[in-house]
Design an enzyme around this catalytic site. Structure first.
Site, PDB file in Angstrom:
ATOM      1  N   CYS A   7       0.845  -1.204   0.000  1.00  0.00           N
ATOM      2  CA  CYS A   7       0.000   0.000   0.000  1.00  0.00           C
ATOM      3  C   CYS A   7       0.881   1.255   0.000  1.00  0.00           C
ATOM      4  CB  CYS A   7      -0.941   0.000   1.203  1.00  0.00           C
ATOM      5  SG  CYS A   7      -2.397  -1.064   1.010  1.00  0.00           S
ATOM      6  N   HIS A  46      -6.348  -2.924  -1.313  1.00  0.00           N
ATOM      7  CA  HIS A  46      -5.730  -3.839  -0.348  1.00  0.00           C
ATOM      8  C   HIS A  46      -6.618  -5.064  -0.178  1.00  0.00           C
ATOM      9  CE1 HIS A  46      -3.104  -5.172   2.925  1.00  0.00           C
ATOM     10  NE2 HIS A  46      -4.234  -5.698   3.389  1.00  0.00           N
ATOM     11  N   ASN A  85       1.455 -16.559  -4.129  1.00  0.00           N
ATOM     12  CA  ASN A  85       1.548 -17.325  -2.893  1.00  0.00           C
ATOM     13  C   ASN A  85       0.433 -16.880  -1.959  1.00  0.00           C
ATOM     14  OD1 ASN A  85       3.934 -18.631  -3.755  1.00  0.00           O
ATOM     15  ND2 ASN A  85       5.154 -16.871  -3.129  1.00  0.00           N
ATOM     16  N   HIS A  98      -0.563 -10.213  -4.568  1.00  0.00           N
ATOM     17  CA  HIS A  98       0.373  -9.879  -5.654  1.00  0.00           C
ATOM     18  C   HIS A  98       0.675 -11.128  -6.454  1.00  0.00           C
ATOM     19  CE1 HIS A  98       2.647 -10.974  -2.060  1.00  0.00           C
ATOM     20  NE2 HIS A  98       3.566 -11.487  -2.869  1.00  0.00           N
TER      21      HIS A  98
END
Ligand code: AMP
Ligand code: ZN
Length: 111
Positions: A7, A46, A85, A98
């Site tokens: 962020c 987020h 992951n 991500h």
């Protein structure tokens, strides 16, 4: 999220080596690359992990559009790997969703 490193990168509070950005996501070089090309594709919202992506085709679609864009722009015609992951067992170290885009060498058979 105030204490989230990604962020902070998205807000420009921490520098990054940005390679692509649109309204939904940002892509920047991984600080500890595991391949000659190692880019992180990070939604601006987020979202903790891929476990929270149900019903969020806007995000998954934007991510794979960015993958296709980057693969073309970076001439990844030999191929690439996209990895996300999730959680402790998935060895996710940054709890902001991500996707790793890895390329530039023949990657390990091990996932
Ligand atoms: P993961 O282990 O899947 O959560 O991946 C997190 C990734 O973020 C790792 O590959 C780190 O090298 C990378 N990373 C952590 N901090 C930064 C940063 N400030 N800039 C770029 N990449 C980072
Ligand atoms: Zn975050």
């Amino acid at each position: 999220m105030n204490d989230c490193i990604f962020c902070k990168i998205i807000k420009g509070e921490i520098p990054s080596s940005k390679v692509y950005e649109n309204e939904k996501l940002i892509a920047f070089n991984d600080i500890s690359p595991k391949a000659p090309t190692h880019i992180l594709i990070v939604p601006k919202e987020h979202i903790e992990s891929s476990a929270c992506l149900s019903g969020r085709e806007d995000i998954s679609g934007a991510v794979f559009n960015a993958v296709a864009h980057l693969a073309k722009e970076l001439n990844l015609e030999n191929g690439f790997r996209v990895v996300t992951n999730c959680g402790r067992d998935g060895r996710q170290s940054v709890p902001h969703l991500h996707f790793h885009l890895l390329a530039g060498k023949e990657l390990s058979e091990d996932m």
